[in-house]
Motif scaffolding. Structure first.
Motif, mmCIF file in Angstrom:
data_model
loop_
_atom_site.group_PDB
_atom_site.id
_atom_site.type_symbol
_atom_site.label_atom_id
_atom_site.label_comp_id
_atom_site.label_asym_id
_atom_site.label_seq_id
_atom_site.Cartn_x
_atom_site.Cartn_y
_atom_site.Cartn_z
ATOM 1 N N PHE A 114 0.791 -1.282 -0.030
ATOM 2 C CA PHE A 114 -0.083 0.035 -0.213
ATOM 3 C C PHE A 114 0.830 1.159 0.015
ATOM 4 O O PHE A 114 0.508 2.225 -0.795
ATOM 5 N N GLU A 115 1.427 1.433 0.677
ATOM 6 C CA GLU A 115 2.946 2.651 0.839
ATOM 7 C C GLU A 115 3.335 3.070 -0.826
ATOM 8 O O GLU A 115 3.683 4.133 -0.198
ATOM 9 N N SER A 116 3.980 1.619 -0.806
ATOM 10 C CA SER A 116 4.842 1.916 -1.776
ATOM 11 C C SER A 116 4.329 2.400 -3.125
ATOM 12 O O SER A 116 4.081 3.286 -3.903
ATOM 13 N N ILE A 121 2.500 6.986 -6.670
ATOM 14 C CA ILE A 121 1.699 7.320 -7.626
ATOM 15 C C ILE A 121 1.740 8.953 -6.700
ATOM 16 O O ILE A 121 1.467 9.520 -8.028
ATOM 17 N N LEU A 122 2.134 9.605 -5.520
ATOM 18 C CA LEU A 122 2.059 10.382 -4.834
ATOM 19 C C LEU A 122 3.137 11.006 -5.480
ATOM 20 O O LEU A 122 3.224 12.762 -5.716
ATOM 21 N N LYS A 123 4.193 10.324 -5.002
ATOM 22 C CA LYS A 123 5.448 11.430 -5.539
ATOM 23 C C LYS A 123 5.891 11.385 -6.687
ATOM 24 O O LYS A 123 6.865 12.150 -6.962
ATOM 25 N N TYR A 124 5.818 10.249 -7.397
ATOM 26 C CA TYR A 124 6.963 9.994 -8.758
ATOM 27 C C TYR A 124 4.926 9.912 -9.816
ATOM 28 O O TYR A 124 6.292 10.704 -11.133
ATOM 29 N N TYR A 125 4.391 10.045 -9.801
ATOM 30 C CA TYR A 125 2.933 10.442 -10.541
ATOM 31 C C TYR A 125 1.792 11.567 -11.118
ATOM 32 O O TYR A 125 1.010 11.538 -11.743
ATOM 33 N N LEU A 126 2.255 11.505 -10.147
ATOM 34 C CA LEU A 126 1.343 13.405 -9.091
ATOM 35 C C LEU A 126 1.222 14.433 -9.487
ATOM 36 O O LEU A 126 0.253 14.243 -11.177
ATOM 37 N N GLN A 127 2.488 14.591 -10.165
ATOM 38 C CA GLN A 127 2.779 16.162 -11.603
ATOM 39 C C GLN A 127 2.510 15.623 -12.917
ATOM 40 O O GLN A 127 2.574 16.546 -13.314
ATOM 41 N N PRO A 128 2.962 14.432 -13.478
ATOM 42 C CA PRO A 128 2.654 14.167 -14.283
ATOM 43 C C PRO A 128 1.877 14.294 -14.880
ATOM 44 O O PRO A 128 0.918 14.767 -16.024
ATOM 45 N N PHE A 129 1.435 13.563 -14.164
ATOM 46 C CA PHE A 129 -0.679 13.822 -14.196
ATOM 47 C C PHE A 129 -1.010 14.860 -13.634
ATOM 48 O O PHE A 129 -1.901 15.348 -14.875
ATOM 49 N N PHE A 267 10.115 -1.574 -8.389
ATOM 50 C CA PHE A 267 8.548 -1.283 -9.619
ATOM 51 C C PHE A 267 9.114 0.411 -10.534
ATOM 52 O O PHE A 267 8.628 0.122 -11.501
ATOM 53 N N LEU A 268 9.717 1.243 -9.502
ATOM 54 C CA LEU A 268 9.966 2.420 -10.852
ATOM 55 C C LEU A 268 10.113 2.232 -12.307
ATOM 56 O O LEU A 268 10.092 3.009 -13.576
ATOM 57 N N PRO A 269 10.965 1.211 -11.987
ATOM 58 C CA PRO A 269 11.085 0.817 -13.382
ATOM 59 C C PRO A 269 10.773 0.775 -14.283
ATOM 60 O O PRO A 269 10.490 0.969 -16.204
ATOM 61 N N LEU A 270 9.812 -0.699 -14.001
ATOM 62 C CA LEU A 270 8.615 -0.903 -14.688
ATOM 63 C C LEU A 270 7.256 0.046 -15.346
ATOM 64 O O LEU A 270 7.072 0.009 -15.716
ATOM 65 N N PHE A 271 7.503 0.502 -13.972
ATOM 66 C CA PHE A 271 6.024 1.802 -14.329
ATOM 67 C C PHE A 271 6.730 2.595 -15.166
ATOM 68 O O PHE A 271 6.087 3.078 -16.019
ATOM 69 N N GLY A 272 7.922 3.196 -15.347
ATOM 70 C CA GLY A 272 8.593 4.225 -16.226
ATOM 71 C C GLY A 272 8.588 3.379 -17.846
ATOM 72 O O GLY A 272 8.056 4.314 -18.522
ATOM 73 N N VAL A 283 0.332 3.158 -15.572
ATOM 74 C CA VAL A 283 0.626 3.389 -13.943
ATOM 75 C C VAL A 283 -0.341 2.717 -13.344
ATOM 76 O O VAL A 283 -0.276 2.308 -12.438
ATOM 77 N N TRP A 284 -1.690 3.503 -13.682
ATOM 78 C CA TRP A 284 -2.791 3.436 -12.197
ATOM 79 C C TRP A 284 -3.736 1.873 -12.855
ATOM 80 O O TRP A 284 -3.410 1.274 -11.608
#
Length: 308
Positions: A114-116, A121-129, A267-272, A283-284
């Motif tokens: 949950f925390e990861s 989402i909140l730290k790495y992909y909120l701003q791109p959104f 997970f970050l490289p996979l998400f990227g 991502v979502w």
């Protein structure tokens, strides 16, 4: 904090104390985010923000060095007592037995997932959104000085979004004790929050289908995820405190913290790669799939401890 509450006979207040301290952290973070947005809007470059962040990190390090030794807790007190092979064997046996408890590991793994995902989402992909949504209205986050008016106000909008999000997150942390009393079972409360987080991420995915109409609803859902994350954390620490050996508490919490960081790193490289190939929608979807796996662990609510 937990050690002090235990030693002073106030362990029942753990959720309240952790919720209060976390809320103060979020309120100050919200203020800093707004100030950062205004500074970026004024200067139109990031250099000053990096210097200010470095200065605050140094201050935090100096504050950590000032902590009194008595705050090191049960393990520090144990090191001052005469030890024997028998006592050490007992401690290792307790840790071994703890490792066999399904509820302990279900709480840990569910928290890690949950925390990861919340952090990704909140730290790495909120701003791109947010950047993609503002871009539809020709608003830049870090606009060149030649741009003026509403088109240069992106940094202010980012700061306002963080102010609202972190402020409400702080309120979520303060609501943890009240929610705990309402549900009357910490693991049940954690499961409900987890399911809510899964629903929010799926909602963000739907909003991404049409950012022109979905930007504001998506940002509201992101605020909801922040509230759920901060509502959950004090409950998780209290629930974990109920099932773990007190002298191994710091070890268990450190294990969970390190595992969260490693999970994000994996997970970050996979998400990227997914975002580059298929866009933010992927991502979502990935995040919701990972959260679904964690929800299936479902720590036994009957094994939870009532806050009373």
């Amino acid at each position: 904090m937990l050690d002090y509450l235990d030693s002073s006979g106030q362990a029942a207040w753990s959720t309240q104390v952790i919720g209060w301290t976390r809320s103060m952290s979020k309120f100050t973070s919200a203020t800093a985010a707004l100030c950062g947005g205004l500074l970026l809007f004024w200067r139109r470059e990031y250099r000053l923000l990096f210097f200010l962040s470095a200065a605050s990190s140094v201050c935090g390090f100096l504050l950590m060095l000032s902590y009194p030794r008595e705050l090191e807790g049960e393990r520090q007190r144990e090191s001052r007592r005469p030890t024997s092979a028998k006592n050490e064997s007992i401690h290792h046996h307790r840790l071994h037995q703890l490792g066999k408890r399904r509820q302990f590991w279900a709480l840990i793994v569910q928290s890690i997932l949950f925390e990861s995902q919340a952090k990704i989402i909140l730290k790495y992909y909120l701003q791109p959104f947010l950047k993609a949504g503002l871009g539809l209205h020709e608003i830049a986050i870090a606009a060149p000085k030649s741009v003026s008016g509403i088109g240069a106000s992106g940094a202010v909008w980012v700061g306002l979004n963080e102010l609202i999000r972190d402020s409400l997150g702080g309120l979520g942390a303060r609501m943890s004790p009240r929610y705990e009393k309402t549900v009357r079972n910490r693991t049940t409360a954690l499961n409900r929050i987890y399911l809510g987080g899964l629903a929010v991420v799926m909602g963000i995915a739907l909003c991404s289908l049409d950012l022109g109409k979905g930007l504001i609803p998506g940002l509201l859902l992101v605020v909801g995820l922040t509230i759920l994350q901060n509502l959950r954390r004090p409950l998780f620490v209290s629930a974990l405190n109920d099932v773990m050996e007190k002298s191994r508490r710091a070890t268990a919490l450190s294990l969970e913290s390190v595992a969260r960081a490693m999970t994000v790193a994996v997970f970050l490289p996979l998400f990227g790669l997914a975002a580059d190939s298929f866009g933010l929608m992927s991502v979502w979807i990935l995040s919701a799939s990972i959260l679904l796996v964690g929800f299936l662990l479902n720590p036994n609510p009957n094994g939870g401890v009532s806050p009373d």
